[in-house]
Every structure is written in C-alpha cells, then in structure tokens.
Design an enzyme around this catalytic site. Structure first.
Site, PDB file in Angstrom:
ATOM      1  CG  LEU A 151       9.874 -17.042  -3.249  1.00 59.26           C
ATOM      2  CD1 LEU A 151       9.670 -17.132  -1.505  1.00 59.26           C
ATOM      3  CD2 LEU A 151      10.286 -15.699  -3.568  1.00 59.26           C
ATOM      4  CG  HIS A 189       0.082   2.047  -9.169  1.00 56.62           C
ATOM      5  ND1 HIS A 189       0.101   1.749  -7.936  1.00 56.62           N
ATOM      6  CD2 HIS A 189      -0.693   2.749  -9.711  1.00 56.62           C
ATOM      7  CE1 HIS A 189      -1.189   2.063  -7.567  1.00 56.62           C
ATOM      8  NE2 HIS A 189      -1.506   2.634  -8.517  1.00 56.62           N
ATOM      9  CG  ASP A 196      -1.986   0.838   1.093  1.00 58.17           C
ATOM     10  OD1 ASP A 196      -2.199   1.436   0.134  1.00 58.17           O
ATOM     11  OD2 ASP A 196      -2.834   1.235   2.286  1.00 58.17           O
TER      12      ASP A 196
END
Ligand code: FPP
Length: 252
Positions: free
Chosen positions: A137, A43, A26
C-alpha cells in the site's frame, strides 16, 4: 488482522475497490469539544483512527491512500495546536514507521518541505527512504500541503525552463504541468472522503480531483473506522464515472 504482513481481505474488496482513496480527516476539534476534551486529544485520537484506516485500506485492496495531515493554511492555528500536530507527526513516524515497513507500506510525502524544522524534514525523508521498496500500500502523507501552492510551484518550474530557453512555451500543457506536481507517478484519486459533514475540498488535491468522486461522511475523524470506509466505498461503487464522456451502455 492482528499481526503479520497485510493481505487483502474479502467483503467490500470483492467489488472493484477504488485504486486511490484520499481522505480529509476533519472534525478532530469538534470531536474533542463535544466531550469537554482539549483539541489536542481529538488529534491524538485522530492518529488512532489513521492507524485503523491504513490497515483497513490494504485489507480492502486499495493501492494508494492519501491523507491530509497538515495544510498550508493550518499555520494560522494557535502555536500550541501547531505544536501538538507536529508532535503527533514526530511520534507517528518514530512509533509506527517500523510497523508500516514490516507491513509492506510505502510512505510518500507531498507538500512544501522548505520552512519545516530540520528534524521533521529528516523524519519525512527517513520514512520515504526506508519504505521505498514496499508495494503493499502506498500511504501518501500530505504535510504542509496546499493544492494552489503545489500548482504554483509546478508553474514556476515550467516558467524557469521557458525563461532559460530549455523549453518552448507551446509545450506547457495540462499533461506537462501535471508532471511537475509533487507526486506525478501516483494516479489521481478515484474517491475523496471528507469526514465531519463539511462539504468542500479546502485546497486539497484540486488538480488531481478533476474526476474524483467525492463522499462526505457525517462523522468526525476520530470515529472513522473500517465500517465507515466500507460505507464510503459502497457509495463510490454506486456512482457512475463518465470522465466527461457518455454513460456506458447497459445490456445489448
Ligand atoms: C482536522 O480537524 C484535522 C487536522 C487539521 C489534522 C489532521 C491530523 C491528524 C488526524 C493527526 C496527525 C496526523 C499525522 C499523520 C500525525 P480539525 O482540527 O480541523 O477539526 P475541527 O474542524 O472540528 O476543528
């Protein structure tokens, strides 16, 4: 590490690292506004932070990293911003997929695919298919994701089985419902991090977060880096997890 396959590093990894870390990325918009930049630039810088954090996550010995990339509620944003976010996802997969694959990262996607543009659906499927055999991962991308919607989809599938006589209603338990969520094989997050100082889940992994530790970090996502991740893991390590039971006895 600058190149080559990822391998777990040292430092914070020596403490038992959380197996699954989930992040609400956020503050991109506020990061950009504070610098007089368009929100899209926030972004874009957010994707750079994501690259850093994926690498750090594996170096720290984390097995699963879930990121909240686009929520079911983000459709209410202006069309231009939605276009920016979809463009970033397209570029992220086209530019970074080969690197993720080389580094042994497996990509999984949770969220609703219905209603997404066909090229986005194809890219998401391509990322999952290419990396299916990787195990360094697991990067879980929550895209067009909302927790209430995920739980409702699971309940609907169970309801259909009951209505068609394929399941008896007394087998509808928390355990069976959890098997119908989007990624039932992935363990619940141990640690959920939210950046930007906001302190809420915003429809993210609400079922899976039942016993997660929540850490709220007062920096915006584009500024998040390995040190911030290590800080959140240290905070997690200080927490006592009881899962509804009693505190572990210390000493003899
Ligand atoms: C929250 O910031 C962030 C988002 C809504 C999207 C997160 C997306 C990225 C980091 C980049 C895209 C990811 C991929 C995988 C391509 P906000 O816009 O709500 O910030 P604000 O609260 O300051 O306005």
């Amino acid at each position: 590490m600058s190149n080559g396959a990822l391998s777990p590093g040292d430092g914070a990894a020596r403490q038992t690292p959380p197996r699954h870390v989930a992040i609400i990325m956020d503050g991109n918009g506020r990061w950009a506004s504070a610098r007089g930049l368009p929100r899209g630039e926030g972004h874009r810088r957010g994707v750079e932070a994501l690259r850093r954090v994926v690498r750090a996550a594996h170096e720290l010995g984390i097995s699963y990293l879930t990121i909240f990339s686009f929520s079911s509620e983000n459709w209410s944003r202006p069309a231009s911003e939605i276009g920016d976010l979809f463009g970033l996802l397209r570029r992220f997969i086209r530019n970074d997929l080969a690197t993720l694959h080389r580094d042994g990262v497996r990509v999984r996607v949770i969220g609703e695919r219905e209603g997404l543009e066909p090229d986005i659906r194809d890219l998401l499927r391509e990322a999952e298919d290419l990396t299916r055999g990787n195990s360094a991962l697991t990067l879980v991308v929550a895209f067009n994701y909302g927790s209430r919607q995920e739980i409702a989809r699971a309940a609907q599938r169970l309801a259909i089985e009951v209505a068609e006589g394929r399941r008896s209603s007394d087998t509808v338990t928390a355990e069976t419902l959890s098997q119908y969520l989007d990624a039932p094989d992935i363990p619940d997050p141990d640690l959920i991090i939210r950046t930007s100082g906001e302190q809420r889940l915003s429809n993210f992994l609400m079922w899976q977060a039942a016993y997660s530790e929540l850490v709220f970090v007062p920096i915006h996502w584009p500024d998040f880096d390995r040190a911030a991740l290590e800080g959140a893991i240290s905070e997690y390590a200080r927490r006592e997890r009881r899962f509804g039971g009693l505190a572990a006895k210390t000493g003899s």
